[in-house]
Design a protein around this motif. Structure first.
Motif, short mmCIF file in Angstrom:
data_model
loop_
_atom_site.label_atom_id
_atom_site.label_comp_id
_atom_site.label_asym_id
_atom_site.label_seq_id
_atom_site.Cartn_x
_atom_site.Cartn_y
_atom_site.Cartn_z
N ASN A 22 36.54 80.31 35.40
CA ASN A 22 36.31 79.13 35.80
C ASN A 22 35.22 79.22 36.90
OD1 ASN A 22 34.74 76.47 35.23
ND2 ASN A 22 36.19 75.18 36.07
N LYS A 23 34.26 78.88 37.72
CA LYS A 23 33.38 79.18 38.82
C LYS A 23 33.52 77.54 39.07
CE LYS A 23 31.16 82.63 37.50
NZ LYS A 23 30.08 83.78 37.49
N LEU A 24 33.39 77.09 40.55
CA LEU A 24 33.64 75.99 41.36
C LEU A 24 32.13 76.64 42.57
CD1 LEU A 24 35.54 74.18 42.57
CD2 LEU A 24 35.21 74.96 43.76
N ILE A 25 30.68 75.86 42.03
CA ILE A 25 29.99 75.39 42.51
C ILE A 25 29.77 75.06 43.98
CG2 ILE A 25 27.41 75.55 42.96
CD1 ILE A 25 28.02 76.53 39.82
N MET A 26 29.54 74.80 45.11
CA MET A 26 29.38 74.01 46.02
C MET A 26 27.62 74.05 46.56
SD MET A 26 32.19 73.57 48.87
CE MET A 26 34.15 73.39 48.48
N THR A 27 27.06 72.71 46.31
CA THR A 27 25.85 72.81 46.69
C THR A 27 25.37 71.83 47.08
OG1 THR A 27 23.48 72.53 44.97
CG2 THR A 27 26.09 71.90 43.58
#
Ligand code: SF4
Lengths: 615, 157
Positions: free
Chosen positions: A56-61
């Motif tokens: 899984n990936k975690l994106i802060m945007t």
């Protein structure tokens, strides 16, 4: 061009940080923040991925308006697949962290893999490196912020981190930034914890300089600020009372889910309301509320800063809770209070602090406590199992459960599952007030029918922030609709969902929409970004985002069956108030909603719909 | 008539619009790290306090400058840094008792508030009136008025 046009890719397994250009073609289709990060997640991950696995990936945007003078332009989101729901997770937060990330010159950070040991990301403009966080593991978000700032000898660093809840895999752990602002829902903090990523610390001194037309931008943002200042909700209600302005209002209309939604009105509502926060306590002569506060760039300033009574039993021996800090928002006052029948304002404030300190979503946590208390009342759970007598209304039980969940001890490990898994384990799944595994917040769908449809169809599980029809049904914004009627709600919900998706992708706060429409957002975005941003285009971008999220969920294995409300709301009528005798009309609204959306009767976007939206 | 920046911390929400306005005015970008006005957050007291140069009449920085790079703007009374003359020696930053004049590594010069030539961007951007630009002789007038109001409490016949 207010995008920084740069993303940071951090591979935690390999320990590498690399810069790459932002996909500007996607930016034109998905704008930024929620929409754009979801596009990246969809493109780069398998929707069937185990949310807590390294895959899984975690994106802060951030959004294009993050870090600019646009009012509320300080927002960022955390996007990933949620462990609580198994659906798309996208949690939005204010404070200062998002703006700092943008000012460091980044639109987003994509975290992939899993670090072999606890680390934090140190980001100073374009210098990015992973640093050891073993000394921070096992500590709170408050301790983490303080320690990192001290280590770098820079109080201006902004930090987003997880507390012990995120480390311990509490399925509704959140990411906390600036001590008491949170990307709150769906367990994004648990994903961060599963990657051994303790914190992201940012110092940005590059600034945001590439606004398309500065002059037009300042004109547009100044005009939009005036709209906020002149509006009764954003100009007066929110700064004075915060979101807590709603407590008495929603109780009056008979839509305050009480004691695990057994009731729709709470006799203790006044005691935990905004008005009560302003009143002087008999004990020490001071009010719970000290002042209001703003997130970065926000000219509304709905934030609460509270200080509890030092002599209150819950903190008398615990000086770390004596200082001023983030106070109760409406959803939290409800989830920790009315949902459990607890009316002790000071205890609720402390429970909220614990949620901030160790990074737990107070909505899911509080609603899970409500389900536990009901099982305790029924005799399904005993004092010996929980560790404390837990009838509805017990502030002692609430606080003990908050501590044990945050610390990962005893029954806290079961509370960490959220109410859907917990009630199922003890044979009473009907007591979980959830949609797609996520607890619904502070509006009872029996008294505000549109919110039933909002919860049932929200892509991230039950949530008020995906289509806040309360604005229309209760406050009359932009037009008044009847909260008890189901007619017309599918159209209303769709319009709110699409507009909200656009706002969530811009870098601004959804609370502006009490005063702003997409028509107020468009000129600000258009002056900031190339590409010609109109109201119509934003509505289309919003709809595109909504359908993309829907597709992701369908590919993840969710079906139309998951667009449903807990049985209680459909079979047990409201006992009191204006909605007395009513249940949710969700079954009537869903087919109509699918039609309005251009989906099949099975809730799948049709080929035509997909084509129309360029998906 | 001379005007001064006047700060009322009780009204500050910590939104940092002032810092963005200041950096935009002077550097053409939203970059709060370059702002000459700073909002300090005293977290556990629940207080936010904007702070910047108050333009001392006998400015320590100006007197300390060995090359006369800090001069008075006759129109506003502001002490203004002339970048072309400044040699970046930083003596002024030592002399200033308040810390409101600072060295900027990027330019090798010092910077301080210059009242934007008489239209301070921070005051214009402040949404709550925490930062205002008022007549120097009467910076206390607002507060006096508040207290005056409180004295008028006798019951009337
Ligand atoms: S309205 Fe409230 S939550 Fe939104 S940006 Fe402003 S202070 Fe933050």
């Amino acid at each position: 061009m207010a995008w920084a046009k740069k993303i940071l890719r951090v591979n935690l397994s390999k320990g590498t940080c690399a810069s790459e250009p932002l996909n500007m073609e996607w930016a034109q289709q998905y704008l930024g923040q929620r929409g754009l990060a979801t596009k990246y997640l969809v493109a780069e991950t398998d929707p069937k991925v185990d949310p807590l696995s390294p895959d899984n990936k975690l994106i802060m945007t951030t959004g294009p308006l993050t870090g600019t003078m646009a009012s509320t332009g300080g927002r960022y989101s955390v996007v990933t697949k949620g462990p609580l729901t198994g659906a798309i997770a996208c949690s939005n937060s204010g404070g200062y962290f998002g703006a700092e990330l943008k000012m460091a010159g980044w639109d987003m950070i994509i975290f992939e893999g899993k670090s072999p040991k606890p680390v934090y990301l140190w980001l100073e403009n374009d210098k990015a490196e992973l640093r050891d966080a073993s000394h921070l593991w096992g500590t709170t978000t408050w301790h983490t912020e303080e320690t990192i700032k001290a280590a770098h000898q820079d109080p201006q660093i902004r930090i987003a981190s997880i507390g012990r809840a995120g480390e311990n895999g509490v399925l509704y752990a959140c990411v906390v930034n600036d001590l008491h602002r949170a990307a709150g829902r769906s367990g994004v903090g648990a994903v961060m914890g599963s990657k051994n990523l303790k914190a992201v610390a940012v110092r940005g001194t590059v600034g945001v300089g590439n606004v398309r037309d500065f002059k037009a931008f300042l004109q547009a943002t100044t005009a939009a600020k005036k709209v906020l200042a002149d509006n009764a909700v954003t100009g007066q209600g929110l700064p004075k009372f915060g979101t807590q302005v709603l407590m008495n209002v929603i109780n009056e209309v008979g839509a305050l889910p009480t004691r695990n939604a057994n009731d729709v009105q709470f006799e203790g509502a006044r005691k935990i309301s905004a008005e009560a926060m302003h009143e002087k306590r008999p004990t020490d002569g001071k009010a719970n509320l000290i002042t209001n506060a703003a997130c970065f760039g926000c000219t509304i300033a709905c934030g609460r800063v509270s200080q509890v009574d030092k002599t209150h039993w819950s903190v008398v021996n615990n000086p770390k809770y004596w200082g001023a800090t983030g106070g109760l928002e409406y959803e939290n006052a409800w989830s920790l209070g009315a949902a459990n029948g607890v009316d002790d304002l000071e205890a609720l404030t402390v429970a909220n602090m614990i949620c901030n300190e160790d990074g737990m979503d107070p909505i899911t946590f509080g609603a899970t406590v409500g389900a536990v208390m009901e099982m305790y009342q029924m005799g399904v759970l005993k004092k010996e199992q929980i560790g404390i007598e837990s009838p509805f209304g017990s502030a002692q039980a609430l606080l003990e459960m908050a501590h044990m969940t945050a610390e990962g001890r005893g029954f806290g490990k079961e509370l960490a599952l959220g109410s859907a898994r917990l009630t199922k384990k003890y044979g009473h799944p009907e007591l979980s007030m959830t949609v797609k595994g996520q607890e619904f917040p502070a509006y009872d769908p029996r008294g505000i029918q549109g919110m039933g449809l909002t919860y049932a169809t929200s892509n991230r599980g039950a949530c008020h922030l995906r289509s806040y029809t309360v604005a229309s049904e209760i406050l009359g914004v932009p037009v008044k609709t009847d909260p008890l009627a189901t007619d017309g709600k599918p159209d209303l919900v769709k319009a709110f969902q699409d507009a909200t998706a656009a706002f969530d992708s811009s870098g601004t706060c959804i609370f502006t929409t009490f005063a702003w429409t997409l028509g107020d957002l468009a000129p600000q975005l258009d002056a900031a970004c190339e590409g010609g941003w109109t109201l119509e285009r934003l509505a289309e971008v919003g709809e595109r985002i909504w359908n993309m999220e829907r597709q992701y969920n369908l590919a993840a294995g969710l079906t139309a069956k998951d667009d449903d409300l807990p049985k209680r709301l459909k079979t047990e009528p409201a006992k009191t108030g204006p909605a007395k005798g009513m249940v949710s009309g969700i079954d009537k609204m869903i087919p109509e909603y699918y039609k309005v959306r251009g989906w099949t009767t099975e809730g799948v976007p049709t080929k035509d719909t997909m084509k129309r939206l360029g998906l | 008539m001379q005007k001064s920046l006047h700060i009322d911390p009780n009204k500050c929400t910590g939104c940092l619009q002032c810092e963005m306005a200041c950096s935009y005015e002077n550097y053409g970008a939203f970059n709060i790290s370059k702002s000459r006005i700073k909002v300090f957050n005293f977290e556990s007291a629940g207080r936010k306090v904007p702070y910047t140069c108050t333009q001392c009449a006998e400015a320590w920085c100006m007197h300390a400058c060995p090359v006369d790079a800090i001069r008075i703007d006759a129109a506003t009374g502001a002490k203004v840094v002339f970048e072309g003359t400044c040699v970046g020696c930083k003596v002024c930053t030592i002399a200033c008792p308040f810390g409101t004049i600072n060295y900027v590594a990027d330019s090798g010069k010092v910077q301080k508030c210059d009242l934007c030539g008489g239209q301070p961007a921070c005051a214009e951007a402040c949404p709550t009136g925490a930062i205002t630009y008022v007549e120097s002789d009467w910076t206390g007038l607002g507060k006096m008025r508040q207290w005056a109001e409180k004295t008028d409490t006798q019951p009337r016949a």
